[in-house]
Design an enzyme around this catalytic site. Sequence first.
Site, mmCIF file in Angstrom:
data_model
loop_
_atom_site.group_PDB
_atom_site.id
_atom_site.type_symbol
_atom_site.label_atom_id
_atom_site.label_comp_id
_atom_site.label_asym_id
_atom_site.label_seq_id
_atom_site.Cartn_x
_atom_site.Cartn_y
_atom_site.Cartn_z
ATOM 1 N N SER A 97 -4.092 0.519 -3.412
ATOM 2 C CA SER A 97 -5.394 0.782 -3.099
ATOM 3 C C SER A 97 -6.513 1.030 -4.009
ATOM 4 O O SER A 97 -6.493 0.181 -4.988
ATOM 5 C CB SER A 97 -5.509 2.166 -2.227
ATOM 6 O OG SER A 97 -6.761 2.024 -1.328
ATOM 7 N N ASP A 227 -3.844 -4.256 7.555
ATOM 8 C CA ASP A 227 -4.558 -3.119 6.791
ATOM 9 C C ASP A 227 -6.039 -2.944 7.279
ATOM 10 O O ASP A 227 -6.957 -3.648 7.224
ATOM 11 C CB ASP A 227 -4.783 -3.649 5.125
ATOM 12 C CG ASP A 227 -5.189 -2.564 4.348
ATOM 13 O OD1 ASP A 227 -5.806 -1.831 4.627
ATOM 14 O OD2 ASP A 227 -4.461 -2.352 3.270
ATOM 15 N N HIS A 256 -2.124 -0.047 5.892
ATOM 16 C CA HIS A 256 -2.562 0.220 4.525
ATOM 17 C C HIS A 256 -1.569 0.923 3.711
ATOM 18 O O HIS A 256 -1.252 0.871 2.546
ATOM 19 C CB HIS A 256 -3.834 0.838 4.530
ATOM 20 C CG HIS A 256 -4.520 1.081 3.245
ATOM 21 N ND1 HIS A 256 -4.728 -0.077 2.501
ATOM 22 C CD2 HIS A 256 -4.877 2.243 2.473
ATOM 23 C CE1 HIS A 256 -5.534 0.443 1.081
ATOM 24 N NE2 HIS A 256 -5.372 1.810 1.305
#
Length: 276
Positions: A97, A227, A256
């Site tokens: 991320s 995601d 995610h």
Amino acid sequence: MISVTTNDGVQIFYKDWGPKSAQPIVFHHGWPLTADDWDNQMLFFVSKGYRVIAHDRRGHGRSMQVSDGHDMDHYAADVAAVVEHLDLRNAIHIGHSTGGGEATRYVARHGRNRVAKLVLIGAVPPLMLKTETNPGGLPIEVFDGLRQQLSANRAQFYRDFASGPFYGYNRPGAEASQAVIWNWWRQSMMGSAKAHYDGIKAFSETDFSEDLKSITQPTLVLHGGDDQIVPVDDSAPLSAKLLKHSTLKIYDRLPHGLCTTHADFINADILSFISA
């Protein structure tokens, strides 16, 4: 606590497990978490004979809660301080991320002679924000909404975030783990509200296109097909195209937070890539 002090006087906490002679793996955590988010991966890879290192980003977790420097240039420089302090060479960098953005900028700006391979997982590059040149990105109102919720009631916002889209627990039939939710909340509440607030701009508005183009190391790009935080269509495939030597894998229907919900898949694919 183990920490290193950066050139601008910020203490960065880090973990360093495994034999010092082994090939190092450096983990870069997501927003607004800490190095603890990598515990599964660190235990797995140290058991495979690697040296594993993870730090808390400035303003996050156990690192110093300074007012300034919550941007990708400082994040990357902080990583460089840890790497140089430990004299890590031939290292593998793995970012999830926001940590994927941090790792990308570190490798591009500081890691040319120290990095062997790069792994990006659910990563924010090339650019999350919708612009004239990035029409598939998310509108600024999405990120303004995150800032508003954080300012209004950070504790409730973080609980809702982990209970819903981060791990895909808001999908029909999903079985939420309360332990996972509270661990996400625990890590997040350890950090500075200002660092987290400023970090939203850092992860959403930073354009990593030129960083990606400059990276020559083999790079594995992994992303969840469902995601809800970093939509796959405007991230992983575009990054893979900009990288000189990339391998792209998209996991159908994974969220995610796939490093936690599907750690066995992720760990196996990373191990295969880095040991090849």
